[in-house]
Enzyme design. Structure first.
Site, PDB file in Angstrom:
ATOM      1  N   SER A 141       0.851  -1.186   0.000  1.00  0.00           N
ATOM      2  CA  SER A 141       0.000   0.000   0.000  1.00  0.00           C
ATOM      3  C   SER A 141       0.886   1.235   0.000  1.00  0.00           C
ATOM      4  O   SER A 141       2.056   1.177   0.422  1.00  0.00           O
ATOM      5  CB  SER A 141      -0.896   0.017   1.239  1.00  0.00           C
ATOM      6  OG  SER A 141      -1.566   1.258   1.389  1.00  0.00           O
ATOM      7  N   TYR A 155      -2.335  -1.733  10.101  1.00  0.00           N
ATOM      8  CA  TYR A 155      -2.270  -1.836   8.641  1.00  0.00           C
ATOM      9  C   TYR A 155      -0.986  -1.186   8.129  1.00  0.00           C
ATOM     10  O   TYR A 155      -0.254  -1.767   7.326  1.00  0.00           O
ATOM     11  CB  TYR A 155      -3.495  -1.143   8.050  1.00  0.00           C
ATOM     12  CG  TYR A 155      -3.580  -1.154   6.541  1.00  0.00           C
ATOM     13  CD1 TYR A 155      -4.077  -2.272   5.871  1.00  0.00           C
ATOM     14  CD2 TYR A 155      -3.209  -0.051   5.786  1.00  0.00           C
ATOM     15  CE1 TYR A 155      -4.175  -2.280   4.482  1.00  0.00           C
ATOM     16  CE2 TYR A 155      -3.303  -0.051   4.414  1.00  0.00           C
ATOM     17  CZ  TYR A 155      -3.791  -1.163   3.758  1.00  0.00           C
ATOM     18  OH  TYR A 155      -3.890  -1.165   2.380  1.00  0.00           O
ATOM     19  N   LYS A 159       2.087  -3.096   6.239  1.00  0.00           N
ATOM     20  CA  LYS A 159       2.390  -2.748   4.855  1.00  0.00           C
ATOM     21  C   LYS A 159       3.820  -2.233   4.715  1.00  0.00           C
ATOM     22  O   LYS A 159       4.490  -2.501   3.711  1.00  0.00           O
ATOM     23  CB  LYS A 159       1.380  -1.735   4.322  1.00  0.00           C
ATOM     24  CG  LYS A 159      -0.039  -2.286   4.224  1.00  0.00           C
ATOM     25  CD  LYS A 159      -0.114  -3.539   3.358  1.00  0.00           C
ATOM     26  CE  LYS A 159      -1.537  -4.030   3.187  1.00  0.00           C
ATOM     27  NZ  LYS A 159      -1.627  -5.223   2.317  1.00  0.00           N
TER      28      LYS A 159
END
Length: 263
Positions: A141, A155, A159
């Site tokens: 991402s 998250y 990532k």
């Protein structure tokens, strides 16, 4: 650049039942690849495989279960005879302030976003290494390149880890004939909202206003990156300027972001 001819290749895609996974399945199939579409929701995987016809097969797969991935590997080899592309494309988010996100949310995000790729490597890499060729695509991402995502820190952390894993894996595997790409999308029109769990009071995200692109555009970018042996796949070229600013003066960059956040 190394050109990879996708005709008659075989691609395994996790999280292939919707969004970026589905779009990539279509983009690769249009170039002649055969696809193993996997998803935790078998019906979604079967729908995508049905869209692709005889050149695709569907399988249910929970990426937290290494046995499921082994079954996918065995299915791909039994049905198509070899595996050339593995796309690790599963991701979930826990959103909230740092102090509100509980340990079990961290554990779930790490298990799905990061350890799923570790399991995939353990299952699929021996096959790729034995044949001396292949391509791995890891979906990270923009949140794995830039520091804005403190409102979704599990998250962001996974990532960032996945970007680092992909870079190191690329260095290790290139002499062995295997290429690696790292997909770092910004805004993409998908159903990822289904994979978000919220904690505490609503947060106000910060960061640059990056364009939202269609999943189909991302799928095409992935297929092109495999074909041209490109490592970093972005959906927003504006990210390059952010990366340059960050690399040139990290302290100044963080200070600028903090000042913007306090306004």
């Amino acid at each position: 650049m190394v050109s990879t001819h996708l005709a008659d290749t075989v691609a395994v895609i996790t999280g292939g039942g919707s969004g970026i996974g589905r779009a990539t399945a279509h983009a690769l199939a249009a170039r002649g690849a055969r696809i193993v579409v996997t998803d935790i929701d078998l019906q979604r995987a079967e729908t995508v495989a049905g869209e692709l016809g005889d050149q695709a097969v569907a399988a249910a797969a929970d990426v937290t279960d290494i046995a499921d991935l082994e079954q996918v590997r065995d299915l791909a080899l039994a049905r198509f005879g070899h595996i050339d592309v593995v796309m690790n494309n599963v991701g979930v988010l826990a959103v909230g302030t740092v102090e509100d996100i509980p340990l079990e949310a961290w554990q779930r995000v790490i298990d799905l976003n990061l350890l799923s790729v570790v399991r995939s490597n353990l299952v699929f890499l021996p096959t790729l290494l034995e044949q001396g060729s292949g391509h791995i695509v890891n979906t990270a991402s923009t949140a794995g390149l830039l520091p804005y995502g403190f409102d979704r820190l599990p998250y962001t952390a996974t990532k960032h880890a996945l970007v680092g894993l992909s870079e190191s894996l690329a260095l290790y595997l290139r002499p062995r004939g295997i290429r690696v790409s790292c997909l770092c999308p910004a805004g993409v029109a998908t159903n990822i909202s289904e994979q978000i769990t919220f904690y505490g009071e609503p947060t106000t995200p910060i960061g640059p206003k990056l364009p939202i692109v269609a999943a189909e555009e991302v799928g095409e970018s992935v297929a092109e990156a495999i074909g041209t042996d490109r490592f970093l796949i972005l959906t927003a070229p504006e990210v390059i300027d952010e990366l340059r600013e960050r690399a040139a003066d990290l302290d100044g960059y963080l200070a600028r972001i903090a000042a913007d956040y306090q306004k």
